[in-house]
Scaffold this active site. Structure first.
Site, PDB file in Angstrom:
ATOM      1  N   LYS A   2       0.871  -1.185   0.000  1.00  0.00           N
ATOM      2  CA  LYS A   2       0.000   0.000   0.000  1.00  0.00           C
ATOM      3  C   LYS A   2       0.896   1.220   0.000  1.00  0.00           C
ATOM      4  O   LYS A   2       2.047   1.143   0.430  1.00  0.00           O
ATOM      5  CB  LYS A   2      -0.894  -0.003   1.249  1.00  0.00           C
ATOM      6  CG  LYS A   2      -2.129   0.856   1.133  1.00  0.00           C
ATOM      7  CD  LYS A   2      -3.270   0.161   0.419  1.00  0.00           C
ATOM      8  CE  LYS A   2      -4.425   1.108   0.185  1.00  0.00           C
ATOM      9  NZ  LYS A   2      -5.620   0.416  -0.297  1.00  0.00           N
ATOM     10  N   ASP A   6      -6.927   4.483  -4.551  1.00  0.00           N
ATOM     11  CA  ASP A   6      -7.573   4.375  -3.240  1.00  0.00           C
ATOM     12  C   ASP A   6      -8.163   5.762  -2.989  1.00  0.00           C
ATOM     13  O   ASP A   6      -8.406   6.510  -3.957  1.00  0.00           O
ATOM     14  CB  ASP A   6      -6.554   3.955  -2.163  1.00  0.00           C
ATOM     15  CG  ASP A   6      -7.217   3.563  -0.827  1.00  0.00           C
ATOM     16  OD1 ASP A   6      -7.698   2.438  -0.713  1.00  0.00           O
ATOM     17  OD2 ASP A   6      -7.270   4.408   0.105  1.00  0.00           O
TER      18      ASP A   6
HETATM   19  P1  NAP Z   1     -12.688   8.006  -2.783  1.00  0.00           P
HETATM   20  O1  NAP Z   1     -13.214   7.780  -4.141  1.00  0.00           O
HETATM   21  O2  NAP Z   1     -11.640   9.027  -2.585  1.00  0.00           O
HETATM   22  O3  NAP Z   1     -13.938   8.305  -1.836  1.00  0.00           O
HETATM   23  C1  NAP Z   1     -13.783   8.402  -0.460  1.00  0.00           C
HETATM   24  C2  NAP Z   1     -15.114   8.845   0.134  1.00  0.00           C
HETATM   25  O4  NAP Z   1     -15.020   8.748   1.554  1.00  0.00           O
HETATM   26  C3  NAP Z   1     -15.439  10.297  -0.171  1.00  0.00           C
HETATM   27  O5  NAP Z   1     -16.832  10.462  -0.203  1.00  0.00           O
HETATM   28  C4  NAP Z   1     -14.798  11.018   1.010  1.00  0.00           C
HETATM   29  O6  NAP Z   1     -15.387  12.279   1.290  1.00  0.00           O
HETATM   30  C5  NAP Z   1     -15.095  10.058   2.130  1.00  0.00           C
HETATM   31  N1  NAP Z   1     -14.043  10.170   3.156  1.00  0.00           N
HETATM   32  C6  NAP Z   1     -12.712   9.993   2.981  1.00  0.00           C
HETATM   33  N2  NAP Z   1     -12.042  10.228   4.121  1.00  0.00           N
HETATM   34  C7  NAP Z   1     -12.984  10.565   5.019  1.00  0.00           C
HETATM   35  C8  NAP Z   1     -12.925  10.926   6.384  1.00  0.00           C
HETATM   36  N3  NAP Z   1     -11.761  10.999   7.041  1.00  0.00           N
HETATM   37  N4  NAP Z   1     -14.103  11.172   7.008  1.00  0.00           N
HETATM   38  C9  NAP Z   1     -15.283  11.101   6.340  1.00  0.00           C
HETATM   39  N5  NAP Z   1     -15.384  10.790   5.048  1.00  0.00           N
HETATM   40  C10 NAP Z   1     -14.258  10.521   4.400  1.00  0.00           C
HETATM   41  O7  NAP Z   1     -12.078   6.646  -2.165  1.00  0.00           O
HETATM   42  P2  NAP Z   1     -12.555   5.161  -2.418  1.00  0.00           P
HETATM   43  O8  NAP Z   1     -11.649   4.561  -3.418  1.00  0.00           O
HETATM   44  O9  NAP Z   1     -14.035   5.119  -2.615  1.00  0.00           O
HETATM   45  O10 NAP Z   1     -12.187   4.480  -1.013  1.00  0.00           O
HETATM   46  C11 NAP Z   1     -13.096   4.419   0.083  1.00  0.00           C
HETATM   47  C12 NAP Z   1     -12.679   3.323   1.031  1.00  0.00           C
HETATM   48  O11 NAP Z   1     -12.668   2.057   0.342  1.00  0.00           O
HETATM   49  C13 NAP Z   1     -11.275   3.443   1.631  1.00  0.00           C
HETATM   50  O12 NAP Z   1     -11.274   2.884   2.933  1.00  0.00           O
HETATM   51  C14 NAP Z   1     -10.439   2.558   0.725  1.00  0.00           C
HETATM   52  O13 NAP Z   1      -9.249   2.119   1.348  1.00  0.00           O
HETATM   53  C15 NAP Z   1     -11.405   1.435   0.484  1.00  0.00           C
HETATM   54  N6  NAP Z   1     -11.143   0.600  -0.699  1.00  0.00           N
HETATM   55  C16 NAP Z   1     -11.085   1.152  -1.936  1.00  0.00           C
HETATM   56  C17 NAP Z   1     -10.872   0.337  -3.026  1.00  0.00           C
HETATM   57  C18 NAP Z   1     -10.866   0.882  -4.430  1.00  0.00           C
HETATM   58  O14 NAP Z   1     -10.827   0.072  -5.366  1.00  0.00           O
HETATM   59  N7  NAP Z   1     -10.958   2.183  -4.653  1.00  0.00           N
HETATM   60  C19 NAP Z   1     -10.700  -1.044  -2.853  1.00  0.00           C
HETATM   61  C20 NAP Z   1     -10.810  -1.583  -1.570  1.00  0.00           C
HETATM   62  C21 NAP Z   1     -11.033  -0.744  -0.510  1.00  0.00           C
HETATM   63  P3  NAP Z   1     -14.587  13.624   0.898  1.00  0.00           P
HETATM   64  O15 NAP Z   1     -14.671  13.717  -0.588  1.00  0.00           O
HETATM   65  O16 NAP Z   1     -15.335  14.688   1.612  1.00  0.00           O
HETATM   66  O17 NAP Z   1     -13.183  13.464   1.403  1.00  0.00           O
END
Ligand code: NAP
Length: 448
Positions: free
Chosen positions: A128, A168
């Site tokens: 990561k 991510d």
């Molecule tokens: P993303 O597209 O950047 O979206 C993140 C979302 O969560 C946004 O709505 C963001 O709001 C909100 N958020 C982020 N940090 C926050 C915080 N500290 N408090 C409250 N809200 C918060 O990211 P993503 O890829 O969807 O990832 C979301 C989660 O899934 C993470 O835990 C990541 O590790 C996990 N994940 C992602 C993948 C993938 O393929 N992308 C795979 C497995 C797991 P704001 O815009 O206001 O910051």
């Protein structure tokens, strides 16, 4: 569950060696708590310091990322890549851009990723990375210059057979594009397999964008099926409105569920008519605005609550899809009190240990992220397969592979939990099944 006394020294050493890294301690403790029963059955797994080695990253890289903002000022961020475990294949795991990123956060994510990747049954190790760069409010030019500067150092550590990053939080297709471009420029090689999450026209895979959210929803559907139930007609609350949240909502709706709330880090929207997903996509993927815009553009009864707690919105199914530790004990009590029957983690470790215990005690079906959100990385591995064979699969073909992989992960977790006398405990099932696969490869490869 408490840690078995044989494993306590391993935990103590993790705490001593990684002071202050609370998320990493939390993730390690959760896995070690599940392993007492494994050591009771297979004491040989404790030989050759296997457990100590599995908790220690193979390599940790920290570097300076200088870049110039639109005002001509030099900005400095810190870049990280933790190459956690490569017993099963090249390190694989996303890059996160968020001001909260630190070595401890990246280490917890890399540790989780190692077991998640093992659960997919695919040949990928765990890693990561990311940076404390805050993309919020930055222009496209600033994002590009930042990505180029990060890759100017990162390129020497990654490669198709070494380490394959993806997206991510804060890193989507746009950022992957800028980083891939810089990698190509520096190395003079069009090495598609070095990054995943690419655009369809330049080496990406269909369904990669949708994969994590779709996969989590498939997993929840499989859990419900064990009780003769399904998502049809269920009220669902999804936190976040990023990549994972949007495609979780899309699949929930396709399965006949009704999403009534979503959020971002500023507030929550509740829409009793059902969240208008096209509108959320327009706000987040096109305009790149805050979720508060939803209330302004949506006709009808939607409400927006600044700093609202999304888990107080009554629902049958909760799908935390934003960030770590976003669902705590008080939230779990509220959800249980409102009759929630299942929780599916789309984010990594979004549920605190106290909340997990409360759900399990109340008989709520609980899907841990390292199993339920593995569809993203699994489809990244499918992207690597397509890159290696210079092939490109259809949406239907790729989604069918994803669905098969998610069903297999579900069954592997459920069967392992049964086998170890903890039926329905997907946390234990995921930790044990992931651990066994990584450990067996590590033992076969000797003390390295
Ligand atoms: P993303 O597209 O950047 O979206 C993140 C979302 O969560 C946004 O709505 C963001 O709001 C909100 N958020 C982020 N940090 C926050 C915080 N500290 N408090 C409250 N809200 C918060 O990211 P993503 O890829 O969807 O990832 C979301 C989660 O899934 C993470 O835990 C990541 O590790 C996990 N994940 C992602 C993948 C993938 O393929 N992308 C795979 C497995 C797991 P704001 O815009 O206001 O910051």
């Amino acid at each position: 569950m408490a840690i078995d006394e044989k494993l306590e020294p391993v935990m103590a050493e993790v705490m001593r060696r990684n002071p202050g890294e609370t998320e990493f301690h939390q993730a390690t403790r959760e896995v070690l708590e599940s392993l007492g029963v494994v050591l009771a059955r297979h004491p040989d797994y404790a030989q050759d310091a296997l457990l100590e080695r599995i908790c220690e990253p193979e390599r940790q890289i920290i570097f300076r990322v200088p870049w110039v903002d639109d005002d001509g000022c030099v900005q400095i961020n810190r870049g990280f890549r933790v190459e956690f475990n490569s017993a099963l294949g090249p390190y694989k795991g996303g890059l996160r851009f968020h001001p909260s990123v630190s070595l401890g956060i990246v280490k917890f994510l890399g540790f989780e990723q190692t077991f998640k990747n093992a659960l997919t049954g695919m040949p990928i190790g765990g890693g990561k990375g990311g940076s404390d760069f805050n993309p919020r409010g930055r222009s496209e030019g600033e994002i590009m210059r930042f990505c180029q500067s990060l890759m100017t150092e990162l390129y020497r550590h990654i490669g198709e057979y070494t380490d394959v990053p993806a997206g991510d939080i804060g890193v989507g297709q746009r950022e992957i594009g800028f980083m891939f471009g810089q990698y190509k420029r520096i190395t003079n090689r069009y090495e598609s397999g070095v990054l995943t999450g690419k655009g369809l026209r330049w080496g990406g895979s269909r369904v990669r964008r949708e994969a994590t959210g779709y996969g989590t929803t498939y997993f929840v559907q499989s859990m419900l099926a064990t009780k003769g139930d399904s998502l049809e007609g269920k009220r669902v609350v999804v936190s976040g409105s990023g990549n994972v949240a949007v495609y979780t909502m899309e699949k929930v709706i396709q399965f006949g569920g009704k999403v009534v709330a979503c959020s971002d880090s500023n507030g929550i929207v509740v829409d009793e008519d059902g969240i208008d997903l096209d509108l959320v996509k327009e706000i987040k993927e096109v305009r790149r605005e805050r979720i508060s815009t939803y209330k302004k553009l949506r006709k009808g009864n939607a409400t927006y609550i600044e700093d609202g707690r999304i888990w107080t919105v009554p629902c049958d199914i909760a799908m935390p899809s934003a960030t770590q530790n976003e669902l705590n004990g008080a939230d779990a009590k509220a959800l249980i009190g409102n009759g929630c029957i299942a929780v599916g983690e789309g984010a990594n470790m979004p549920t605190t240990p106290e909340a997990v215990r409360l759900f399990q005690k109340a008989g709520v079906l609980f899907a841990p992220g390292k199993a339920s959100n593995a569809g993203g990385v699994a489809t990244s591995a499918l992207e690597m397969q397509q890159n290696a064979s210079r092939d490109s699969w259809t949406f239907e073909q790729t989604e069918a592979r994803l669905a098969t992989i998610m069903a297999a992960i579900h069954d592997r977790c459920a069967e392992t939990a049964d086998d170890y006398g903890m039926p329905g405990n997907y946390v234990a099932g995921a930790n044990i099944a992931g651990f066994i696969r990584v450990s067996e490869a590590m033992r076969a490869l000797g003390v390295i």
